[in-house]
Every structure is written in C-alpha cells, then in structure tokens.
Design a protein around this motif. Structure first.
Motif, PDB file in Angstrom:
ATOM      1  N   ASN A   7      -3.830  31.611 -91.157  1.00 14.65           N
ATOM      2  CA  ASN A   7      -4.922  30.607 -91.544  1.00 14.65           C
ATOM      3  C   ASN A   7      -4.570  29.373 -92.371  1.00 14.65           C
ATOM      4  O   ASN A   7      -4.955  28.323 -92.074  1.00 14.65           O
ATOM      5  CB  ASN A   7      -6.118  31.397 -92.320  1.00 14.65           C
ATOM      6  CG  ASN A   7      -6.694  32.468 -91.762  1.00 14.65           C
ATOM      7  OD1 ASN A   7      -6.802  32.399 -90.300  1.00 14.65           O
ATOM      8  ND2 ASN A   7      -7.204  33.415 -92.369  1.00 14.65           N
ATOM      9  N   ARG A   8      -3.668  29.326 -93.176  1.00 13.50           N
ATOM     10  CA  ARG A   8      -2.943  28.168 -93.965  1.00 13.50           C
ATOM     11  C   ARG A   8      -2.269  27.384 -92.928  1.00 13.50           C
ATOM     12  O   ARG A   8      -2.477  26.054 -93.087  1.00 13.50           O
ATOM     13  CB  ARG A   8      -2.075  28.709 -95.188  1.00 13.50           C
ATOM     14  CG  ARG A   8      -2.943  29.256 -96.391  1.00 13.50           C
ATOM     15  CD  ARG A   8      -1.980  29.700 -97.432  1.00 13.50           C
ATOM     16  NE  ARG A   8      -2.801  30.197 -98.475  1.00 13.50           N
ATOM     17  CZ  ARG A   8      -2.001  30.667 -99.689  1.00 13.50           C
ATOM     18  NH1 ARG A   8      -0.813  30.656 -99.746  1.00 13.50           N
ATOM     19  NH2 ARG A   8      -2.835  31.304-100.554  1.00 13.50           N
ATOM     20  N   LEU A   9      -1.325  27.994 -92.150  1.00  8.70           N
ATOM     21  CA  LEU A   9      -0.696  27.049 -91.116  1.00  8.70           C
ATOM     22  C   LEU A   9      -1.697  26.417 -90.159  1.00  8.70           C
ATOM     23  O   LEU A   9      -1.560  24.988 -89.854  1.00  8.70           O
ATOM     24  CB  LEU A   9       0.417  27.837 -90.321  1.00  8.70           C
ATOM     25  CG  LEU A   9       1.491  28.480 -91.021  1.00  8.70           C
ATOM     26  CD1 LEU A   9       2.224  29.668 -90.282  1.00  8.70           C
ATOM     27  CD2 LEU A   9       2.413  27.317 -91.327  1.00  8.70           C
ATOM     28  N   ASN A  65      -3.070  23.300 -91.791  1.00  7.92           N
ATOM     29  CA  ASN A  65      -1.914  22.595 -92.374  1.00  7.92           C
ATOM     30  C   ASN A  65      -2.045  22.586 -93.876  1.00  7.92           C
ATOM     31  O   ASN A  65      -1.727  21.373 -94.365  1.00  7.92           O
ATOM     32  CB  ASN A  65      -2.220  21.102 -91.809  1.00  7.92           C
ATOM     33  CG  ASN A  65      -0.941  20.024 -92.074  1.00  7.92           C
ATOM     34  OD1 ASN A  65       0.291  20.753 -92.169  1.00  7.92           O
ATOM     35  ND2 ASN A  65      -1.132  18.908 -92.390  1.00  7.92           N
ATOM     36  N   GLU A  66      -2.120  23.414 -94.389  1.00  8.84           N
ATOM     37  CA  GLU A  66      -2.067  23.869 -96.018  1.00  8.84           C
ATOM     38  C   GLU A  66      -0.577  24.351 -96.437  1.00  8.84           C
ATOM     39  O   GLU A  66      -0.078  25.319 -95.485  1.00  8.84           O
ATOM     40  CB  GLU A  66      -2.970  24.874 -96.359  1.00  8.84           C
ATOM     41  CG  GLU A  66      -4.516  24.199 -96.164  1.00  8.84           C
ATOM     42  CD  GLU A  66      -5.676  25.276 -96.625  1.00  8.84           C
ATOM     43  OE1 GLU A  66      -5.475  26.358 -96.857  1.00  8.84           O
ATOM     44  OE2 GLU A  66      -6.752  24.951 -96.326  1.00  8.84           O
ATOM     45  N   LYS A  67      -0.453  24.270 -97.408  1.00  9.10           N
ATOM     46  CA  LYS A  67       0.894  24.874 -97.920  1.00  9.10           C
ATOM     47  C   LYS A  67       0.799  26.316 -98.160  1.00  9.10           C
ATOM     48  O   LYS A  67      -0.195  26.881 -98.427  1.00  9.10           O
ATOM     49  CB  LYS A  67       1.428  24.054 -99.345  1.00  9.10           C
ATOM     50  CG  LYS A  67       1.758  22.722 -99.105  1.00  9.10           C
ATOM     51  CD  LYS A  67       2.160  22.283-100.205  1.00  9.10           C
ATOM     52  CE  LYS A  67       2.171  20.818-100.313  1.00  9.10           C
ATOM     53  NZ  LYS A  67       1.270  19.886-101.054  1.00  9.10           N
ATOM     54  N   LEU A  68       1.768  27.240 -97.789  1.00 11.64           N
ATOM     55  CA  LEU A  68       2.052  28.619 -97.775  1.00 11.64           C
ATOM     56  C   LEU A  68       1.775  29.185 -99.332  1.00 11.64           C
ATOM     57  O   LEU A  68       1.264  30.086 -99.601  1.00 11.64           O
ATOM     58  CB  LEU A  68       3.024  29.180 -97.173  1.00 11.64           C
ATOM     59  CG  LEU A  68       3.424  28.996 -95.750  1.00 11.64           C
ATOM     60  CD1 LEU A  68       4.477  29.922 -95.094  1.00 11.64           C
ATOM     61  CD2 LEU A  68       2.222  29.310 -94.962  1.00 11.64           C
ATOM     62  N   GLU A  69       2.583  28.328-100.231  1.00  9.81           N
ATOM     63  CA  GLU A  69       2.281  28.633-101.671  1.00  9.81           C
ATOM     64  C   GLU A  69       2.882  30.156-101.952  1.00  9.81           C
ATOM     65  O   GLU A  69       2.138  30.720-102.630  1.00  9.81           O
ATOM     66  CB  GLU A  69       1.044  28.437-102.292  1.00  9.81           C
ATOM     67  CG  GLU A  69       1.010  26.766-102.269  1.00  9.81           C
ATOM     68  CD  GLU A  69      -0.282  26.517-103.022  1.00  9.81           C
ATOM     69  OE1 GLU A  69      -1.234  27.363-103.328  1.00  9.81           O
ATOM     70  OE2 GLU A  69      -0.596  25.272-103.116  1.00  9.81           O
ATOM     71  N   ALA A  70       4.095  30.549-101.442  1.00 11.97           N
ATOM     72  CA  ALA A  70       4.443  31.891-101.494  1.00 11.97           C
ATOM     73  C   ALA A  70       5.701  32.137-102.550  1.00 11.97           C
ATOM     74  O   ALA A  70       6.672  31.532-102.528  1.00 11.97           O
ATOM     75  CB  ALA A  70       5.119  32.426-100.060  1.00 11.97           C
ATOM     76  N   TYR A 116      -9.656  34.970 -94.672  1.00 11.29           N
ATOM     77  CA  TYR A 116      -8.845  34.832 -96.085  1.00 11.29           C
ATOM     78  C   TYR A 116      -7.981  33.746 -96.081  1.00 11.29           C
ATOM     79  O   TYR A 116      -7.166  33.594 -95.220  1.00 11.29           O
ATOM     80  CB  TYR A 116      -8.065  36.096 -96.401  1.00 11.29           C
ATOM     81  CG  TYR A 116      -8.893  37.198 -96.622  1.00 11.29           C
ATOM     82  CD1 TYR A 116     -10.040  37.424 -97.376  1.00 11.29           C
ATOM     83  CD2 TYR A 116      -8.537  38.569 -95.607  1.00 11.29           C
ATOM     84  CE1 TYR A 116     -10.906  38.646 -97.579  1.00 11.29           C
ATOM     85  CE2 TYR A 116      -9.520  39.581 -95.936  1.00 11.29           C
ATOM     86  CZ  TYR A 116     -10.503  39.621 -96.736  1.00 11.29           C
ATOM     87  OH  TYR A 116     -11.179  40.657 -96.957  1.00 11.29           O
ATOM     88  N   LYS A 117      -7.975  33.047 -97.159  1.00 11.16           N
ATOM     89  CA  LYS A 117      -6.979  31.991 -97.551  1.00 11.16           C
ATOM     90  C   LYS A 117      -6.007  32.370 -98.845  1.00 11.16           C
ATOM     91  O   LYS A 117      -5.033  31.516 -98.841  1.00 11.16           O
ATOM     92  CB  LYS A 117      -7.669  30.493 -97.768  1.00 11.16           C
ATOM     93  CG  LYS A 117      -8.459  30.187 -96.655  1.00 11.16           C
ATOM     94  CD  LYS A 117      -7.120  29.377 -95.641  1.00 11.16           C
ATOM     95  CE  LYS A 117      -7.727  28.335 -94.821  1.00 11.16           C
ATOM     96  NZ  LYS A 117      -7.965  27.331 -95.044  1.00 11.16           N
ATOM     97  N   PHE A 118      -6.552  33.202 -99.775  1.00  8.84           N
ATOM     98  CA  PHE A 118      -5.775  33.670-100.845  1.00  8.84           C
ATOM     99  C   PHE A 118      -5.515  34.843-100.934  1.00  8.84           C
ATOM    100  O   PHE A 118      -6.279  35.699-100.679  1.00  8.84           O
ATOM    101  CB  PHE A 118      -6.695  33.061-101.931  1.00  8.84           C
ATOM    102  CG  PHE A 118      -7.088  31.509-101.864  1.00  8.84           C
ATOM    103  CD1 PHE A 118      -6.253  30.570-102.452  1.00  8.84           C
ATOM    104  CD2 PHE A 118      -8.233  31.245-101.399  1.00  8.84           C
ATOM    105  CE1 PHE A 118      -6.541  29.255-102.325  1.00  8.84           C
ATOM    106  CE2 PHE A 118      -8.660  29.833-101.101  1.00  8.84           C
ATOM    107  CZ  PHE A 118      -7.730  28.882-101.791  1.00  8.84           C
TER     108      PHE A 118
END
Length: 137
Positions: free
Chosen positions: A35-37, A40-45, A105-107
């Motif tokens: 969903n983040r990809l 175009n959001e950062k994965l923040e893993a 889900y995004k988080f």
C-alpha cells in the motif's frame, strides 16, 4: 498482481522477515508495504535501520535514523526498497511478498508479544503506539 520483479520481491521479503516471525502478520505487513509503495510513501521499516547499526538495539531512536539519513538502506529517508536484501528471508516471508492480501492498512506497530497492531490511519496508529509504550513501562 505485484509490482515487483523477482529480486525486488526477495528484498521486500527480507524486510517482512525482519518485521515478524508470524505468518499471519507477515501477510498483513506485506500488504502495508505494498500500500505504501503504490502510494509512493516511504516504507519506514525499523529493520532497515537495525541493518545499518553496528549492533542490534532493543529500541531505535530518532538519532539512529538521522545518523544514517543519506544511506540508501534508510527507508525513513529514502523511498522504495533497500538496494539489496537485509537478510535471508524464509518461505513464509517470500510467500507474503508474492501474494499480499488486499487490505487498506498503512501502519503497524509491534504489540510487545511478537504480534502487530494494524491501522489504516495515522491517528489510530499513534494511539496504538502510545498504548503499547504504556504497557511496556
């Protein structure tokens, strides 16, 4: 249908592998990352930061993220996947990367037991993080 080639799938699987040891969570974590990809959001893993540290830390700090700000493995400061896998993913993580379930889900946040709490919105995510941090004190 995934948007990743074979090598990128293994890279994503390695991040999923580092995030969870439970298959059900791996699947949902995969959906969060897709969903983040897609958006175009950062994965923040966190595991991508742990990969950069000289030794594992129980709790990451903002200074850890900032110290490696320019490193392409820092998924808090760089979009997309890391340049290479960060570990050797198992079959469950590879399967999760190949067949992400369709979620909104995004988080997610680790709940302290090895499982995760998933949210669609930042407000719910921040509340879950707060509740987890209160439980661990």
């Amino acid at each position: 249908e995934t948007i990743l080639d074979d090598y990128e799938t293994i890279i994503l699987a390695s991040i999923i592998q580092a995030e969870s040891r439970y298959k059900t969570d791996m699947d949902t974590i995969s959906s969060v990352f897709y969903n983040r990809l897609y958006d175009n959001e950062k994965l923040e893993a966190d595991p991508t930061i742990q990969y950069l540290l000289p030794k594992h830390k129980q709790k990451l700090l903002y200074e850890d993220i900032n110290e490696y700000e320019n490193n392409p493995y820092n998924t808090y400061t760089h979009h997309g996947l890391t340049p290479t896998p960060i570990n050797n993913p198992g079959l469950d993580a590879i399967h999760a990367a190949l067949f992400p379930p369709d979620t909104k889900y995004k988080f997610f946040v680790a709940d302290g037991s090895g499982k995760h709490i998933f949210n669609r919105y930042l407000e719910g995510h921040n509340k879950a993080k707060y509740n987890v941090s209160r439980k661990s004190k």
